[in-house]
Motif scaffolding. Sequence first.
Motif, PDB file in Angstrom:
ATOM      1  N   VAL A  82       0.857  -1.185   0.000  1.00 27.34           N
ATOM      2  CA  VAL A  82       0.000   0.000   0.000  1.00 27.34           C
ATOM      3  C   VAL A  82       0.892   1.234   0.000  1.00 27.34           C
ATOM      4  N   TRP A  83       0.558   2.201  -0.860  1.00 25.09           N
ATOM      5  CA  TRP A  83       1.320   3.448  -0.956  1.00 25.09           C
ATOM      6  C   TRP A  83       0.372   4.627  -0.777  1.00 25.09           C
ATOM      7  N   VAL A  84       0.815   5.640  -0.041  1.00 23.59           N
ATOM      8  CA  VAL A  84       0.026   6.865   0.106  1.00 23.59           C
ATOM      9  C   VAL A  84       0.838   8.050  -0.404  1.00 23.59           C
ATOM     10  N   CYS A  85       0.118   8.978  -1.001  1.00 28.48           N
ATOM     11  CA  CYS A  85       0.754  10.196  -1.506  1.00 28.48           C
ATOM     12  C   CYS A  85      -0.336  11.151  -1.934  1.00 28.48           C
ATOM     13  N   ALA A  86      -0.092  12.449  -1.745  1.00 28.98           N
ATOM     14  CA  ALA A  86      -1.045  13.447  -2.218  1.00 28.98           C
ATOM     15  C   ALA A  86      -1.143  13.434  -3.732  1.00 28.98           C
ATOM     16  N   ASP A  87      -0.054  13.063  -4.390  1.00 32.74           N
ATOM     17  CA  ASP A  87      -0.013  12.948  -5.850  1.00 32.74           C
ATOM     18  C   ASP A  87      -0.242  11.489  -6.225  1.00 32.74           C
ATOM     19  N   ARG A  88      -1.437  11.174  -6.665  1.00 35.73           N
ATOM     20  CA  ARG A  88      -1.762   9.776  -6.976  1.00 35.73           C
ATOM     21  C   ARG A  88      -0.925   9.226  -8.125  1.00 35.73           C
ATOM     22  N   ARG A  89      -0.540  10.070  -9.065  1.00 31.01           N
ATOM     23  CA  ARG A  89       0.311   9.605 -10.153  1.00 31.01           C
ATOM     24  C   ARG A  89       1.677   9.167  -9.607  1.00 31.01           C
ATOM     25  N   ALA A  90       2.206   9.925  -8.652  1.00 32.00           N
ATOM     26  CA  ALA A  90       3.475   9.539  -8.038  1.00 32.00           C
ATOM     27  C   ALA A  90       3.322   8.234  -7.270  1.00 32.00           C
ATOM     28  N   ALA A  91       2.177   8.045  -6.609  1.00 33.37           N
ATOM     29  CA  ALA A  91       1.931   6.796  -5.894  1.00 33.37           C
ATOM     30  C   ALA A  91       1.851   5.624  -6.868  1.00 33.37           C
ATOM     31  N   LEU A  92       1.229   5.844  -8.014  1.00 27.38           N
ATOM     32  CA  LEU A  92       1.146   4.800  -9.042  1.00 27.38           C
ATOM     33  C   LEU A  92       2.539   4.335  -9.439  1.00 27.38           C
ATOM     34  N   HIS A  93       3.424   5.270  -9.730  1.00 25.85           N
ATOM     35  CA  HIS A  93       4.768   4.898 -10.178  1.00 25.85           C
ATOM     36  C   HIS A  93       5.594   4.281  -9.043  1.00 25.85           C
ATOM     37  N   ALA A  94       5.306   4.684  -7.797  1.00 29.49           N
ATOM     38  CA  ALA A  94       5.977   4.039  -6.667  1.00 29.49           C
ATOM     39  C   ALA A  94       5.564   2.572  -6.587  1.00 29.49           C
ATOM     40  N   GLY A  95       4.279   2.303  -6.824  1.00 27.32           N
ATOM     41  CA  GLY A  95       3.809   0.930  -6.833  1.00 27.32           C
ATOM     42  C   GLY A  95       4.464   0.101  -7.926  1.00 27.32           C
ATOM     43  N   LEU A  96       4.615   0.691  -9.107  1.00 28.49           N
ATOM     44  CA  LEU A  96       5.259  -0.021 -10.212  1.00 28.49           C
ATOM     45  C   LEU A  96       6.730  -0.296  -9.898  1.00 28.49           C
TER      46      LEU A  96
END
Length: 331
Positions: A122-136
């Motif tokens: 699970v990743w949290v971030c105000a910037d959902r696009r940044a969270a997406l790339h963190a997950g990848l």
Amino acid sequence: MRQGLERHLLRRWQAAGPPPFYLRLLSLLYRLATKRRWSRPAERPPCPVIVVGNITAGGSGKTPVVAAVARLLCEQGQTPAIISRGYGGRVSSEPRAVTSVSDPAEVGDEPVLLARRAGCPVWVCADRRAALHAGLRGGADVIVADDGLQHPNLPRSFEICVIDGQRGFGNGHLLPAGPLRQPLERLDSVDATLIKRTGSTDCSADLPGMHVPVEPGAPYRLGTGEGTEGTEIDRQATFDAVCAIGNPDSFFALLEALCYRFRRHPFPDHHVFSGREFSGLAGPLLVTEKDAVKLERLTGLPECWVLPIEAQLPETLIGQLLSHVREFRPS
């Protein structure tokens, strides 16, 4: 103050007749400020991105659906990651990994619960696009977004809208005259619509979508963990039911359906509890898992029981999701 305002608006949203003029005027301003976020983004993501969201304020039951979708993907051999803004925590512009022992005050209560229930990162971030790339970068091949229908910067390939079967769309007006974050026409562009049903609560016959039952598991003592042997709740006791979710009435309706005797103690969504709020309660307490991740950090509480719930995904939706993941091709 906040709790009183929320209750006032919820009563207004469910009341018959037109809302007051001042609320309709504020709704017009809301429309002008948010209209650019009403359309589904056309950008194609680099992997399947499944957004689980809603178009109403006040909670709809997204969290158990997010957990169920993630578990389904894990069972099918996928490697999902969940992304969230982390409401109720100290939101950061940098992605942050959430674990089962993370502090809800830092990352939010729902992400901690998901880290425990979903079986994936699970990743949290105000910037959902940044969270997406963190997950990848963390190895995920599918992203499940907790919320996001109103966030045009997040590319997505599949959208699920969850509707609270108890409240529906209220009076059908946009915020703050009504509960709608987006107009009802937004449902035309989502891939699946789910109607959450809790306990024996009747759902409005005119709500569109597939029913998703939310079923309770066996209660467990706070701090012991689900499935602990040697602990059994006293079903004859009268409980103090404490609840700080988007729709506390759905929790209370479930307890009524299960024939519990209880006193109601609703709090605002994502409420930060303090020990003094429980000093006058005789107990035992009965709480949601979302609230339990915060309460377990307090001391001096009365005897406390946690009622877990799980969403039962419809077979039709399961087929849609698995077909989508198999057939997805990045641009």
